[in-house]
Write an enzyme that holds these catalytic residues in place. Structure first.
Site, PDB file in Angstrom:
ATOM      1  N   LYS A 121      -6.899  -2.963   5.537  1.00 27.23           N
ATOM      2  CA  LYS A 121      -6.356  -4.308   5.666  1.00 27.23           C
ATOM      3  C   LYS A 121      -5.418  -4.349   6.863  1.00 27.23           C
ATOM      4  O   LYS A 121      -4.637  -3.420   7.087  1.00 27.23           O
ATOM      5  CB  LYS A 121      -5.613  -4.683   4.379  1.00 27.23           C
ATOM      6  CG  LYS A 121      -5.098  -6.119   4.340  1.00 27.23           C
ATOM      7  CD  LYS A 121      -4.411  -6.405   3.003  1.00 27.23           C
ATOM      8  CE  LYS A 121      -3.942  -7.851   2.906  1.00 27.23           C
ATOM      9  NZ  LYS A 121      -3.269  -8.113   1.612  1.00 27.23           N
ATOM     10  N   SER A 149      -5.586 -11.866  -0.251  1.00 26.25           N
ATOM     11  CA  SER A 149      -5.568 -11.869   1.196  1.00 26.25           C
ATOM     12  C   SER A 149      -6.322 -10.692   1.820  1.00 26.25           C
ATOM     13  O   SER A 149      -6.456 -10.626   3.045  1.00 26.25           O
ATOM     14  CB  SER A 149      -4.124 -11.870   1.688  1.00 26.25           C
ATOM     15  OG  SER A 149      -3.401 -10.743   1.205  1.00 26.25           O
ATOM     16  N   SER A 203      -3.972  -9.830  -4.307  1.00 24.59           N
ATOM     17  CA  SER A 203      -4.690  -9.770  -3.039  1.00 24.59           C
ATOM     18  C   SER A 203      -5.705  -8.654  -2.921  1.00 24.59           C
ATOM     19  O   SER A 203      -6.472  -8.616  -1.961  1.00 24.59           O
ATOM     20  CB  SER A 203      -3.689  -9.682  -1.877  1.00 24.59           C
ATOM     21  OG  SER A 203      -2.998 -10.888  -1.721  1.00 24.59           O
TER      22      SER A 203
END
Length: 563
Positions: free
Chosen positions: A139, A214, A238
């Site tokens: 990420k 996310s 997330s």
């Protein structure tokens, strides 16, 4: 500062004055404070101290004004001295692990909309390890030295870390090849996948539908089979939300199980890092590699020593049956108004199948579960605003000072470019701090109370089960007015955010498909969340693995939502 990272980092000064000047600076700061020996170029002016406290409705007694002016000027000199000292960043071994061909992906390289943030290749340990041959994406909030970080935003130019996150070092030492950073949502403030300034991430099962957030790009890459594992961050769901919407396995470990060193923080109380993969065994193997105290992050002090967990071996050697285990169906997790009938039916049907594996399954109630969204919101808004404004304090660990220098101070131009959820965090946080002083502390206490109530349930039940997300992937939203922009994410974390507050480990596994709300011909994954007691990852992984081993989720289709 804590001792050097045990994962073979060497610690050196990144920049600043020579060592022999540090003692001089320290002495000068002490002299300024104790003897008010103020520098000639000090910018503090008479009246500055009063101006600082006026917004609080406070005043300085005129007889004390001169002294407070002197003391403020002294602390300015002290701050200047500390600011000139070299930072203390872990420096990774780029000779052993060189970064190859770091670049923004070309149009031809890009997949699933804009799933990649940067492409590069760092080969893992040539001697092999638990993750030898595995491809990994990170990420785009996880530091990789020499790789620009975008954070899903264009508020500021990308900044380039000089250090590797602890999880990066551990992945490489375990033989994994890191192939790039994957797109995250705008400053990680969304569970949709259209908010990144770099572009939309498409659900691998249906273009035009959300991949969740996310950790949007990473979940899409894993579910599409383009990488084996993604490391995500989870502050409210997330990891688990995109795992649920994309149809992969995502784990938010116990708070502190995985060091957050070198990962951009949202709120230290909610920060979690963990793996997404296509099977529970891959998730377990990765967790064995990345977990354990690293000598830096105080949140991971309670974690086992690195390399001592055996989650993967337990799964390999455990029977697929669950005889004697008790599974609780959390009533409030199914009855929330946001949960669609098709998801409710899908997860209940899947949970009942634990009985076929020898487990007992019964409904259980914890009304405080419904307080989760409100408790999380207050906690996250206050701490989130403080973090965004550079006011986060109180933890021992690695602070991402380079990112702070790039972002601060805020400008109105940057604020106007921010996604509405980021603006809302700042506005809400400032309001709550001014109108409800002390509420953050009370929220932390209430969160601990809810945690204790869950822990009492885990004395009776091995795991609790509920839908991960209340719906299957919705269609993409679009940037617009705040309410329009935020609506597609509303309600998606009703069953996930509370476990960021309590810190319990939570696993999302795919259990089948259900029709999209807008089109019954479009089938999208349904996620089931399995939650365990603190530090009980072994149980939730075993339960998830047993279900996964006995059922082919890709061949399971549930009925159309009647809502």
């Amino acid at each position: 500062m804590p001792s050097a990272n045990a994962d073979s980092f060497c610690l050196i000064r990144s920049s600043g004055p020579p060592a022999d000047s540090i003692e001089v600076i320290a002495s000068a700061c002490i002299m300024s404070v104790l003897f008010t020996n103020i520098s000639e170029n000090n910018p503090v002016k008479p009246g500055d101290a009063q101006a600082l406290i006026e917004p609080l409705g406070l005043t300085i007694n005129p007889s004390e004004a001169g002294d407070f002016h002197t003391l403020l000027a002294a602390v300015h000199d002290c701050a200047e001295g500390v600011a000139s000292l070299p930072d203390y960043q872990p420096i990774p071994d780029q000779t052993k692990y060189p970064r190859g061909n770091v670049r923004r992906p070309t149009k031809e390289e890009q997949v699933l909309g804009q799933a990649w943030a940067h492409r590069f290749l760092i080969r893992g340990n040539p001697e092999g390890g638990k993750l030898a041959g595995k491809s990994v994406s990170l990420k785009d909030v996880i530091a990789v030295a020499g790789v620009p970080q975008l954070l899903g935003s264009d508020i500021i130019p990308s900044w380039t870390p000089t250090t590797d996150a602890t999880v990066v070092t551990r992945l490489l030492e375990a033989g994994a090849d890191i192939c790039g950073t994957s797109t995250c949502e705008n400053l990680c403030h969304s569970t949709s996948s259209y908010t990144s300034a770099q572009g939309i991430v498409e659900n691998p099962h249906a273009t035009g539908y959300s991949a969740g957030g996310s950790t949007s790009g990473g979940a899409a890459l894993v579910a599409a089979g383009l990488v084996d594992i993604t490391i995500g961050g989870d502050q409210g769901g997330s990891i688990r939300v995109p795992a649920s919407l994309c149809g992969c396995v995502g784990l938010k470990p116990t708070h502190g199980r995985v060091p957050f060193t070198g990962i951009t923080s949202g709120d230290a109380m909610n920060d979690h890092a963990g793996p997404l993969a296509r099977s529970t065994l891959e998730v377990a193997t990765c967790l064995d590699v990345i977990s354990g105290y690293d000598g830096i992050d105080d949140k991971s002090l309670g974690s086992a020593q690195p390399g001592t967990t055996t989650f993967a071996d337990v799964l390999k050697n455990s029977p697929q049956r669950l005889d004697g285990l008790k599974v609780g169906i959390l009533k409030e997790g199914f009855e929330h108004d946001a949960v669609s009938s098709s998801v409710r039916h899908s997860v209940l049907t899947a949970a009942k199948k634990f009985e076929d594996l020898g487990a007992s399954v019964e409904e259980v109630s914890l009304p405080d579960h419904l307080h989760g969204p409100a408790v999380w919101t207050i906690q996250q808004r206050i701490a989130g605003a403080q973090t965004l404004l550079g006011q986060n304090t109180g933890r021992r660990g690695l602070y991402m000072t380079e990112a702070e220098q790039a972002r601060l101070p805020w400008t109105d131009e940057g604020f106007q470019r921010a996604f509405p959820s980021t603006k809302n965090v700042i506005i809400n946080g400032l309001y709550l701090m001014s109108r409800f002083p002390g509420l953050y502390g009370k929220t932390a206490n209430i969160g601990r109370q809810i945690c204790d109530k869950y822990q009492a349930l885990f004395e009776k039940y091995d795991v609790l089960v509920m839908p991960t997300t209340p719906v299957v992937a919705p269609k993409h939203g679009k940037w617009g007015l705040p309410m329009e922009s935020l609506k597609p994410s509303m309600g998606l974390t009703v069953n996930t955010a509370i476990f960021n507050v309590t810190g319990h480990p939570a696993l999302s596994i795919p259990i089948g498909f259900a029709p999209a709300k807008e089109d019954c011909q479009v089938l999208l994954p349904v996620g089931m969340q399995i939650v365990g007691g603190l530090w009980q990852e072994e149980k939730i992984l075993r339960v998830g693995h047993a279900w996964e081993s006995s059922h082919d989720w890709k061949k399971t289709q549930f009925g159309m939502d009647k809502n």
